[in-house]
Design an enzyme around this catalytic site. Structure first.
Site, PDB file in Angstrom:
ATOM      1  N   ALA A  12       0.823  -1.213   0.000  1.00 35.80           N
ATOM      2  CA  ALA A  12       0.000   0.000   0.000  1.00 35.80           C
ATOM      3  C   ALA A  12       0.854   1.259   0.000  1.00 35.80           C
ATOM      4  CB  ALA A  12      -0.928  -0.004   1.215  1.00 35.80           C
ATOM      5  N   ARG A  18      -3.144   9.769  -9.035  1.00 35.46           N
ATOM      6  CA  ARG A  18      -4.314  10.024  -9.889  1.00 35.46           C
ATOM      7  C   ARG A  18      -5.609  10.232  -9.107  1.00 35.46           C
ATOM      8  NH1 ARG A  18      -5.029   5.801 -14.289  1.00 35.46           N
ATOM      9  NH2 ARG A  18      -3.410   4.541 -13.294  1.00 35.46           N
ATOM     10  N   GLY A 103      -3.299  -3.155  -1.384  1.00 39.15           N
ATOM     11  CA  GLY A 103      -4.232  -2.299  -0.654  1.00 39.15           C
ATOM     12  C   GLY A 103      -5.256  -1.619  -1.538  1.00 39.15           C
ATOM     13  N   ASP A 104      -4.899  -1.398  -2.811  1.00 42.77           N
ATOM     14  CA  ASP A 104      -5.823  -0.679  -3.697  1.00 42.77           C
ATOM     15  C   ASP A 104      -6.667  -1.628  -4.543  1.00 42.77           C
ATOM     16  OD1 ASP A 104      -3.944  -1.625  -5.476  1.00 42.77           O
ATOM     17  OD2 ASP A 104      -3.381   0.332  -6.278  1.00 42.77           O
ATOM     18  N   GLU A 157       5.527  -8.980 -17.540  1.00 46.38           N
ATOM     19  CA  GLU A 157       4.814  -7.705 -17.543  1.00 46.38           C
ATOM     20  C   GLU A 157       4.471  -7.317 -18.975  1.00 46.38           C
ATOM     21  OE1 GLU A 157       3.756  -5.856 -14.671  1.00 46.38           O
ATOM     22  OE2 GLU A 157       4.128  -7.948 -14.194  1.00 46.38           O
TER      23      GLU A 157
HETATM   24  C1  UD1 Z   1       1.320  -5.238 -10.880  1.00 46.45           C
HETATM   25  C2  UD1 Z   1       1.951  -6.517 -11.394  1.00 46.45           C
HETATM   26  C3  UD1 Z   1       1.221  -6.974 -12.643  1.00 46.45           C
HETATM   27  C4  UD1 Z   1      -0.250  -7.188 -12.323  1.00 46.45           C
HETATM   28  C5  UD1 Z   1      -0.849  -5.931 -11.722  1.00 46.45           C
HETATM   29  C6  UD1 Z   1      -2.233  -6.210 -11.215  1.00 46.45           C
HETATM   30  C7  UD1 Z   1       4.306  -6.432 -10.833  1.00 46.45           C
HETATM   31  C8  UD1 Z   1       5.666  -6.163 -11.331  1.00 46.45           C
HETATM   32  N1  UD1 Z   1       3.342  -6.259 -11.707  1.00 46.45           N
HETATM   33  O1  UD1 Z   1       1.531  -4.253 -11.857  1.00 46.45           O
HETATM   34  O2  UD1 Z   1       1.757  -8.172 -13.120  1.00 46.45           O
HETATM   35  O3  UD1 Z   1      -0.950  -7.558 -13.485  1.00 46.45           O
HETATM   36  O4  UD1 Z   1      -0.065  -5.472 -10.609  1.00 46.45           O
HETATM   37  O5  UD1 Z   1      -2.823  -5.014 -10.802  1.00 46.45           O
HETATM   38  O6  UD1 Z   1       4.137  -6.809  -9.691  1.00 46.45           O
HETATM   39  N2  UD1 Z   1       3.369  -0.979  -4.551  1.00 46.45           N
HETATM   40  C9  UD1 Z   1       4.113  -0.683  -3.440  1.00 46.45           C
HETATM   41  N3  UD1 Z   1       5.408  -0.334  -3.597  1.00 46.45           N
HETATM   42  C10 UD1 Z   1       6.010  -0.262  -4.820  1.00 46.45           C
HETATM   43  C11 UD1 Z   1       5.233  -0.569  -5.941  1.00 46.45           C
HETATM   44  C12 UD1 Z   1       3.925  -0.935  -5.782  1.00 46.45           C
HETATM   45  O7  UD1 Z   1       3.625  -0.734  -2.304  1.00 46.45           O
HETATM   46  O8  UD1 Z   1       7.196   0.077  -4.871  1.00 46.45           O
HETATM   47  C13 UD1 Z   1       1.972  -1.370  -4.380  1.00 46.45           C
HETATM   48  C14 UD1 Z   1       1.010  -0.367  -4.974  1.00 46.45           C
HETATM   49  O9  UD1 Z   1       0.588   0.580  -4.011  1.00 46.45           O
HETATM   50  C15 UD1 Z   1      -0.142  -1.233  -5.428  1.00 46.45           C
HETATM   51  C16 UD1 Z   1       0.527  -2.565  -5.755  1.00 46.45           C
HETATM   52  O10 UD1 Z   1       1.767  -2.554  -5.076  1.00 46.45           O
HETATM   53  O11 UD1 Z   1      -1.069  -1.436  -4.387  1.00 46.45           O
HETATM   54  C17 UD1 Z   1       0.715  -2.769  -7.249  1.00 46.45           C
HETATM   55  O12 UD1 Z   1       1.558  -1.792  -7.748  1.00 46.45           O
HETATM   56  P1  UD1 Z   1       1.381  -1.193  -9.205  1.00 46.45           P
HETATM   57  O13 UD1 Z   1       2.451  -0.211  -9.447  1.00 46.45           O
HETATM   58  O14 UD1 Z   1      -0.010  -0.756  -9.401  1.00 46.45           O
HETATM   59  O15 UD1 Z   1       1.658  -2.491 -10.083  1.00 46.45           O
HETATM   60  P2  UD1 Z   1       1.361  -2.668 -11.628  1.00 46.45           P
HETATM   61  O16 UD1 Z   1       2.416  -2.000 -12.409  1.00 46.45           O
HETATM   62  O17 UD1 Z   1      -0.032  -2.304 -11.918  1.00 46.45           O
END
Ligand code: UD1
Ligand code: CA
Length: 455
Positions: A12, A18, A103-104, A157
């Site tokens: 989270a 956004r 979390g989201d 990815e």
């Molecule tokens: C991620 C997955 C992707 C999947 C998608 C589903 C990876 C590399 N990719 O992509 O395969 O299809 O989710 O929604 O895992 N977060 C942190 N710290 C960070 C980065 C992210 O806490 O440094 C948390 C974000 O707040 C979020 C979640 O991890 O809740 C996912 O992060 P996000 O950047 O949305 O991942 P995606 O690129 O969408």
């Protein structure tokens, strides 16, 4: 049942840019409850032993919200893999199952998580099990690459995928279960040589497979993985949850004339044979008994409604309203911090605040409890069987005895004994013929004035 423990890691730390909000994303509400609480409840339902929440800098409000669960701060947001690495100290040398959720993405069901954990623990004891889903538009999601035996080979990815891999419709939800004994060795080898220069948690699948460890997946429903990045996403998820709440209420014996116009809270409790008209809104903390009818355009919050009561149309029940059995609350009536006892009627255009309306009392149209003098709020007590005349002001603190009657248009500022009658009108006088004489005199005066002007 297994005696293996479960530690959940909730990611989270995302900034939620956004959302354009001063409130951390995971604290935005769905069905009147912060989205993180929906997720925490689901984790509780699958009996997690510990929950570690990875948050960003300046997210003290999230830490406070999830307490006493632990939080770790990920100062630099370097990817989902890095987020889990950040939680590593808190997880410690844990040899149970690690559950990773976002979390989201709060709609993941306990049922799917249960299947995920079961699969993780079943032969061939896969090191990692991922929840896959098939979204209408696979676009940006990571793709699950499976082998001929249905085992999971890798997650790629979208940005790093070949056109052939992008054609795969089975996507990564992000939710996974990892064997704690394998986790550290896998995290140690994560790199960031990819399109986003991030440490992808998804890379642990390929690493595990290279070590000869099996990996697997289970499938969930698309609605469970509706993620929230914007206010529009929030509204979409709200709609999914509202629909589920309506379906559940109807399954439990509630009639809704137009369910799509009824809005419920996560904690709304409705009895059997309740009927809800169109455009009724339930804020948090409402409990409704059996056989209650709530008519169109009513708004309830923090209120209790007893069996057989009738509420609305156009009623407003505010926090602390307690409507007892068979009482009637009619149109344009507002009730706040007040009890309306069994069989009492408050039917038209009335404000009842900080008060008690006794059993079978009848409160006339346009009655106002004047509960606030600008400094203090005071109590109004209306006894059982009392009758309050229409258009009355009851100036608190004041007590109307059982069975007392007040005349219409009264301003009641002193206590009224039981069974007595109170009137506060001036004397009533009638002058017969006065109006007719008045009109004739004025008409004559006006004619005279006009004649004088012409001459
Ligand atoms: C991620 C997955 C992707 C999947 C998608 C589903 C990876 C590399 N990719 O992509 O395969 O299809 O989710 O929604 O895992 N977060 C942190 N710290 C960070 C980065 C992210 O806490 O440094 C948390 C974000 O707040 C979020 C979640 O991890 O809740 C996912 O992060 P996000 O950047 O949305 O991942 P995606 O690129 O969408
Ligand atoms: Ca995302």
């Amino acid at each position: 049942m297994s005696d293996r423990q479960i530690t959940a890691v909730v990611l989270a730390a995302g900034l939620g840019t956004r959302m354009k909000s001063d409130v951390p994303k995971v604290l935005h509400a769905i069905a009147n409850r912060p989205m993180i609480d929906h997720l925490m409840e689901t984790l509780q339902a699958v009996h997690t032993d510990r929950v570690v929440v990875v948050i960003g800098d300046e997210m003290e409000a999230v830490a406070a919200k999830v307490a006493p669960h632990e939080t770790v701060i990920q100062e630099r947001r370097l990817g989902t893999g890095h987020a889990v690495i950040t939680a590593r100290d808190a997880i410690g040398g844990f040899d149970g199952d690690i559950l990773v959720v976002y979390g989201d993405t709060p709609l993941i069901s306990a049922e799917t998580l249960g299947r995920l954990i079961e699969k993780r623990r079943a032969p061939p004891d896969p090191a990692v099990v991922v929840v896959g889903f098939r979204p209408e538009d696979p676009g940006p999601y990571g793709r699950l690459i499976t082998d001929d035996n249905g085992g999971l080979e890798a997650i790629v990815e979208a940005r790093d995928a070949t056109p052939e891999q992008r054609a795969v419709t089975l996507c990564n939800s992000g939710v996974m279960a990892i064997d704690g004994t394998a986790l550290n060795g896998l995290l140690d080898r994560l790199g960031n040589d990819n399109a986003k220069n991030e440490y992808y948690l998804t890379d642990i699948i390929g690493l595990a497979r290279a070590d000869g460890l099996p990996c697997a997946h289970v499938e969930g429903h698309e609605d469970e993985f509706a993620g929230i990045n914007s206010r529009a996403d929030l509204a979409r998820v709200e709609a999914i949850v509202q629909n589920a709440l309506r379906v559940r209420a109807m399954a439990e014996g509630v009639t809704m004339t137009a369910p799509e116009t009824v809005f419920l809270s996560h904690d709304t409790r409705l009895g059997r044979d309740v009927t809800i008209g169109p455009n009724v809104v339930f804020g948090p903390g409402v409990t409704v008994g059996d056989r209650v009818e709530i008519r169109a355009f009513s708004h309830l919050e923090g209120a209790t409604v007893g069996d057989g009561a009738l509420v609305g149309p156009f009623a407003r029940l505010r926090p602390g309203a307690r409507i007892d059995a068979d009482a009637h609350i009619g149109n344009f009536v507002e009730i706040k911090n007040a009890s309306v006892e069994v069989g009492a009627k408050v039917n038209h255009l009335t404000y009842i605040g900080d008060a008690r309306v006794g059993t079978k009392a009848n409160v006339g149209a346009g009655t106002i409890t004047c509960n606030y003098d600008g400094f203090f709020k005071d109590h109004t007590d209306i006894g059982a069987g009392a009758f309050i005349g229409s258009n009355s002001s009851l100036v608190a603190p004041v007590k109307i005895g059982d069975g007392a009657i007040t005349g219409a248009g009264a301003v009641i500022a002193r206590d009224i004994p039981s069974d007595s009658m109170a009137l506060t009108r001036g004397p009533h006088t009638v002058r017969e013929g006065w109006a007719k004489a008045f009109r004739e005199r004025r008409a004559a005066e006006k004619a005279a004035a006009q004649a004088k002007k012409k001459s």
